[in-house]
Design an enzyme around this catalytic site. Structure first.
Site, PDB file in Angstrom:
ATOM      1  N   SER A 146       9.602 -31.651 -59.002  1.00 38.12           N
ATOM      2  CA  SER A 146      10.446 -31.213 -60.088  1.00 38.12           C
ATOM      3  C   SER A 146      11.097 -29.884 -59.691  1.00 38.12           C
ATOM      4  O   SER A 146      11.581 -29.761 -58.574  1.00 38.12           O
ATOM      5  CB  SER A 146       9.634 -31.109 -61.376  1.00 38.12           C
ATOM      6  OG  SER A 146      10.463 -31.180 -62.490  1.00 38.12           O
ATOM      7  N   ASP A 185      14.092 -41.972 -62.617  1.00 42.00           N
ATOM      8  CA  ASP A 185      14.049 -40.555 -62.968  1.00 42.00           C
ATOM      9  C   ASP A 185      15.458 -40.018 -63.161  1.00 42.00           C
ATOM     10  O   ASP A 185      16.239 -39.988 -62.209  1.00 42.00           O
ATOM     11  CB  ASP A 185      13.336 -39.780 -61.858  1.00 42.00           C
ATOM     12  CG  ASP A 185      13.329 -38.278 -62.099  1.00 42.00           C
ATOM     13  OD1 ASP A 185      13.514 -37.861 -63.264  1.00 42.00           O
ATOM     14  OD2 ASP A 185      13.133 -37.527 -61.122  1.00 42.00           O
ATOM     15  N   HIS A 239       9.723 -39.850 -62.321  1.00 41.52           N
ATOM     16  CA  HIS A 239       9.696 -38.457 -61.894  1.00 41.52           C
ATOM     17  C   HIS A 239       8.415 -38.106 -61.141  1.00 41.52           C
ATOM     18  O   HIS A 239       7.317 -38.262 -61.672  1.00 41.52           O
ATOM     19  CB  HIS A 239       9.824 -37.577 -63.143  1.00 41.52           C
ATOM     20  CG  HIS A 239      10.212 -36.168 -62.879  1.00 41.52           C
ATOM     21  ND1 HIS A 239      11.397 -35.816 -62.313  1.00 41.52           N
ATOM     22  CD2 HIS A 239       9.566 -34.999 -63.129  1.00 41.52           C
ATOM     23  CE1 HIS A 239      11.482 -34.506 -62.232  1.00 41.52           C
ATOM     24  NE2 HIS A 239      10.375 -33.979 -62.710  1.00 41.52           N
TER      25      HIS A 239
END
Length: 501
Positions: free
Chosen positions: A169, A434, A459
């Site tokens: 991330s 994602d 993700h």
């Protein structure tokens, strides 16, 4: 409350305005652990870090938290560095996850370093806007560099050891940028689900959400769209607003004439779907085990369930299901309460869990606002980019306006190269489900960078422990990452400049 924007970091729910926002990124969670694994939690260690790396007359320091696992290390092994992000670091990552599997194979020494201003890493006495000036990507990267340079002596790590950065991330972005900015310290990086392009109006986010839902059942999308149209129609009258208030179990009366409250409500309801899509079928740990069974298919099955009378009722059923999962009695819906939560600057406040800090970073560096700007938006057009810019101003002051944010995003892209990074030995890993892949590198930019695009996964999925339910593409991705670790760790630090042509 849920979230005002879907971020890379996931806030733990509580029945308060605070945790009503996922806050733009919602990133890496905690990994599930093997059932037979019986180990002691990694202890917290503390590193003396500079407050301001770019003002050499400022001698102030603070204590930054980190964790260690040296169980698999051998003297000629590499050093793996897991980069912390928009929340506190978790000891679970020191004994579980794909990077630990790689550490066992390559005899790596493992560190996890918490990001400044998150978790227990408190550089300043509070989170006032004047103190948050030291919260930015450049300072965070310099923290990592200072840690690498100075921690070797304490653990007798040879100066020749090769360091590998891991992040998912926002930390996935940091991993790539760390390799780019400090190539003499970082031998290679594995950047998972990292958004590299700072963009204020991130309208592509909900395009990916829509496509993911439609790939399961196209009717799901049409029903969501119709439900939002019904809400818009009902909000034309006070009686209609009362119906919406009751069906969605709102905590407070809905003022249909308050534009910010209305925008907030539409964003929250859209985020129900965004959250589930972004983390669809990953192998993260949830405190409520029932959460792991809720997928985008679950929500779409509700939206096409004809035994529930109308699209509006089905949309409300989705919201109420998620409220139940998070053990919330009602849905927060008052914008001013949200602001009251965010303006609390104490380290003991709920906002200090990460929401105030990450919102500041989006307002001063990235944008990343998941808006309703796209044409024919399935979730309506009630949360445009101005809604999020007003949020910045309402929390941090009137100077945090569109002009400041535009300059900030431009500066971030200039500093870090957006999607044109030219550094070598970086693995960019993304999942097709994602939404954040829309701001990431999904095609190789140099001969010595590699993109792994995993169809059907969400993700940071590649970072979690393997599961029997993993798609073959996900299993292959972990194998490919392992192969590049082996190949690149065997390379010297010198890289032929011809690769950049």
């Amino acid at each position: 409350m849920k979230s005002i924007f879907c971020v890379l970091w996931f806030f733990v729910w509580a029945n308060s305005p605070a945790n009503s926002m996922k806050n733009i990124l919602i990133g890496l969670g905690e990994p599930n652990e093997p059932k037979l694994l019986k180990t002691v939690d990694a202890e917290d260690e503390w590193f003396i870090q500079k407050l301001d790396h770019f003002n050499h007359t400022d001698k102030r320091t603070w204590k930054q938290r980190y964790q260690v696992n040296s169980d698999y290390y051998e003297n000629d092994g590499p050093v793996f560095l897991m980069i912390g992000g928009e929340g506190q670091i978790s000891a679970k990552w020191m004994r579980s996850g794909s990077w630990i599997d790689y550490a066992k194979e390559f005899n790596a020494f493992c560190f996890q370093l918490e990001h400044r201003y998150y978790g227990e890493s408190h550089p300043t006495e509070d989170l006032s806007t004047s103190n948050l000036v030291y919260l930015n990507t450049e300072q965070a990267l310099a923290d990592l560099a200072g840690f690498i340079v100075n921690i070797k002596t304490k653990y007798n790590i040879p100066s020749t050891a090769k360091w590998v950065a891991f992040g998912g991330s926002y930390p996935g972005s940091l991993a790539a940028w760390l390799r780019m900015k400090y190539p003499h310290l970082i031998h290679m990086a594995v950047s998972s689900s990292g958004p590299l392009l700072a963009k204020i109006d991130f309208k592509e986010y909900f395009m990916v959400v829509k496509d993911a839902l439609a790939s399961y059942k196209p009717e799901c999308v049409s029903q969501i769209k119709e439900a939002n149209q019904m809400i818009n129609y009902l909000l034309k009258t006070d009686h209609g607003a009362k119906i919406v208030e009751q069906k969605f179990k709102l905590c407070d009366p809905l003022d249909r004439k308050n534009d910010k409250d209305v925008s907030y409500l539409f964003e929250i309801l859209a985020d129900n779907f965004a959250e589930i899509v972004q983390y669809n079928k990953d192998n993260r740990h949830y405190s409520n085990p029932d959460r792991s069974s809720v997928t985008l298919e679950t929500l779409c099955d509700i939206m096409v369930n004809k035994s529930i009378p109308t699209p509006l009722d089905r949309y409300a059923a989705v919201n109420n299901k998620l409220l139940s999962l998070h053990k919330a009695d009602c849905q927060d819906n008052i914008y001013s309460q949200l602001i009251d939560f965010y303006v609390n600057t104490s380290w003991s406040s709920g906002a200090a869990g990460g929401s105030r800090q990450w919102t500041y970073q989006t307002c001063t560096e990235f944008g990343f606002y998941q808006t309703s700007s796209q044409d024919d938006h399935v979730f309506g057009h009630n949360f445009p980019v101005d809604f999020f810019i007003n949020l910045c101003m309402d929390i941090f002051g009137k100077s945090y306006n569109s002009e400041l944010l535009s300059d900030a995003a431009e500066r971030t892209n200039t500093m870090f190269g957006d999607l044109n990074i030219r550094e070598s030995r970086v693995l960019f890993v993304h999942g097709s489900v994602d939404p954040w892949h829309a701001l990431g590198i999904t095609h190789a930019t140099t001969k010595n960078n590699v993109v792994i695009f995993i169809n059907g996964t969400a993700h940071c999925a590649n970072m979690y422990p393997a599961a029997s339910t993993d798609l073959p593409e996900l299993t292959q991705a972990r194998t490919t990452i392992r192969a590049y670790l082996k190949e690149w760790l065997a390379e010297s630090d010198y890289v032929d400049s011809a690769q950049y042509t």
